[in-house]
Each structure stands twice: as structure tokens, then as C-alpha cells.
Design a protein around this motif. Structure first.
Motif, mmCIF file in Angstrom:
data_model
loop_
_atom_site.group_PDB
_atom_site.id
_atom_site.type_symbol
_atom_site.label_atom_id
_atom_site.label_comp_id
_atom_site.label_asym_id
_atom_site.label_seq_id
_atom_site.Cartn_x
_atom_site.Cartn_y
_atom_site.Cartn_z
ATOM 1 N N UNK A 74 0.738 -1.134 -0.107
ATOM 2 C CA UNK A 74 0.101 -0.088 0.065
ATOM 3 C C UNK A 74 0.795 1.283 0.050
ATOM 4 N N UNK A 75 0.160 2.313 -0.450
ATOM 5 C CA UNK A 75 0.900 3.638 -0.286
ATOM 6 C C UNK A 75 -0.047 4.769 0.273
ATOM 7 N N UNK A 76 0.465 5.486 1.132
ATOM 8 C CA UNK A 76 0.057 6.583 1.676
ATOM 9 C C UNK A 76 0.787 7.938 1.180
ATOM 10 N N UNK A 77 0.042 9.105 1.716
ATOM 11 C CA UNK A 77 0.567 10.405 1.341
ATOM 12 C C UNK A 77 1.598 10.556 2.294
ATOM 13 N N UNK A 113 -4.662 1.171 9.061
ATOM 14 C CA UNK A 113 -5.971 1.994 8.584
ATOM 15 C C UNK A 113 -5.922 2.820 7.359
ATOM 16 N N UNK A 114 -4.884 2.769 6.808
ATOM 17 C CA UNK A 114 -4.595 3.531 5.717
ATOM 18 C C UNK A 114 -5.260 3.439 4.531
ATOM 19 N N UNK A 115 -5.737 4.283 3.553
ATOM 20 C CA UNK A 115 -6.205 3.948 2.281
ATOM 21 C C UNK A 115 -5.144 4.436 1.582
ATOM 22 N N UNK A 116 -5.114 4.121 0.150
ATOM 23 C CA UNK A 116 -4.138 4.428 -0.736
ATOM 24 C C UNK A 116 -4.314 5.894 -0.877
ATOM 25 N N UNK A 117 -3.209 6.676 -1.169
ATOM 26 C CA UNK A 117 -3.254 8.212 -1.227
ATOM 27 C C UNK A 117 -3.952 8.642 -2.401
ATOM 28 N N UNK A 118 -3.931 7.845 -3.409
ATOM 29 C CA UNK A 118 -4.692 8.218 -4.620
ATOM 30 C C UNK A 118 -6.212 7.312 -4.927
ATOM 31 N N UNK A 144 4.746 10.582 -1.413
ATOM 32 C CA UNK A 144 4.055 9.271 -1.058
ATOM 33 C C UNK A 144 5.118 8.379 -0.377
ATOM 34 N N UNK A 145 4.665 7.715 0.531
ATOM 35 C CA UNK A 145 5.319 6.500 0.950
ATOM 36 C C UNK A 145 4.476 5.444 1.057
ATOM 37 N N UNK A 146 5.278 4.304 0.396
ATOM 38 C CA UNK A 146 4.654 2.917 0.297
ATOM 39 C C UNK A 146 5.537 1.766 0.752
ATOM 40 N N UNK A 147 4.917 0.862 0.795
ATOM 41 C CA UNK A 147 5.786 -0.466 1.376
ATOM 42 C C UNK A 147 4.950 -1.834 0.775
ATOM 43 N N UNK A 148 5.779 -2.526 0.515
ATOM 44 C CA UNK A 148 5.320 -3.824 0.082
ATOM 45 C C UNK A 148 6.195 -4.755 1.148
#
Length: 187
Positions: free
Chosen positions: A24-27, A44-49, A179-183
């Protein structure tokens, strides 16, 4: 390579559905991106886009009881997200692409993927789509130890710093200006 849009993104991160993975990715809201990583780990974060995410624990009891499950905080007493920094090692974009591919395999071990050569081109194309969301100048961090920057992620990965309650967890953090993402894949 497919142009980055919601559909291309959805198709690309779909390669993690058959794994115990969170992608996922967040702002990016903080200069210190580790604070944004902690938000991603909280669950509980939704994708930034508003785009697709993969989170095997979304809606599961473990997550409802503990929103950061399966992640655990650093063991240092009173630790802040900065306590994770010594366990994340910057890797070049080319290594990030290979690690993204490895994270999609059942054992996080490309050598155990019987049809890897047949699937390699498609997996690498998906990795390039994921990385395209993080433009030049972005940074990539792995939890696979001091030699992360030179590790061959198409060989067995035998060392890592655990961030979770699971037996094995391997993760890539992707950081851009916005943005900051993680897999993060688990075994």
C-alpha cells in the motif's frame, strides 16, 4: 511499460495476492518519512490516490484487536518510528525492482519458483509499474541487512531484520517527495 494509472497499478500489485503480503501507499505528510511508514503499518490507511491495496489482514480479527498487526514496534523502550531506521538499508532502484519480484514469490525465493523464467518478464514489468509511481530521486529501503544494496534478490534471501510477529518478514519501503509505500511479505 504500461503507463501508470489506476488500472496498471491494480494489475501490478495483483502479483502479491497469492502471498501473505501488505502492499500500500500513503501520502507523505512528514519530512521524516518513518512517521508515514508507521501510519502504513498501523493498517487503517487507504491508498493516497484511492487506488487498490493488498492487505491480507484487512478486516481480520488480529487487525481489529491490534491495528498494527502483524507489525510490532521497535524493542527499544519508549521507541519512536525513528528506532526502525537502523534496520532499513537504502538500495538502488534496480535492486528495488528485483526485490519487488522476489517479494511476490511463494517463499520469497526466486530459486524455488518453478516457472520463474516463464513469468519473469511479466513480474519485472509489474515491478517497473510499481516503481514508476516513485519518480527519479525517490529512495528505497529494505530490511534485509547491511548488504541489501548489493544483494542478488534473485537468490535466496537468508537475512533480515524482523518488523513483525511472524516468523519471516521481508519488506521494501518506497519513499518519494509526496508518497510513502511499502510492500511487505510474510512467511
Amino acid at each position: 511499460m504500461a503507463e501508470l494509472d489506476e488500472r496498471a497499478w491494480s494489475d501490478a500489485i495483483g502479483m502479491y495476492e497469492r502471498r501473505a503480503t501488505i502492499a500500500k501507499v500513503t501520502s507523505r505528510k512528514h519530512e521524516n518519512w518513518l512517521l508515514d511508514l508507521a501510519t502504513l503499518m498501523h493498517g487503517d490507511t487507504r491508498d493516497a490516490r484511492g487506488w487498490r491495496t493488498v492487505d491480507i489482514w484487512e478486516g481480520e480479527l488480529e487487525r481489529l484487536d491490534e491495528p498494527s498487526y502483524p507489525f510490532v514496534g521497535p524493542s527499544e523502550a519508549g521507541a519512536t518510528p525513528d528506532a526502525w531506521k537502523p534496520y532499513l538499508y537504502e538500495i538502488p532502484r534496480s535492486q528495488a525492482a528485483r526485490f519487488l519480484v522476489a517479494l511476490s514469490t511463494p517463499w520469497i525465493d526466486v530459486t524455488k519458483e518453478p516457472d520463474f523464467e516463464e513469468r519473469r518478464e511479466a513480474l519485472e514489468a509489474n515491478a517497473r509499474v510499481i516503481l514508476s509511481r516513485f519518480p527519479e530521486g525517490s529512495h528505497f529501503y529494505a530490511n534485509t541487512g547491511r548488504d541489501s544494496a548489493v544483494r542478488d534478490y534473485y537468490q535466496r534471501v537468508s537475512g533480515w531484520h524482523s518488523f513483525s510477529v511472524r516468523t519471516f518478514d521481508f519488506g521494501l519501503v518506497l519513499v518519494s517527495e509526496t508518497e510513502v509505500g511499502m510492500v511487505w511479505s510474510f512467511r
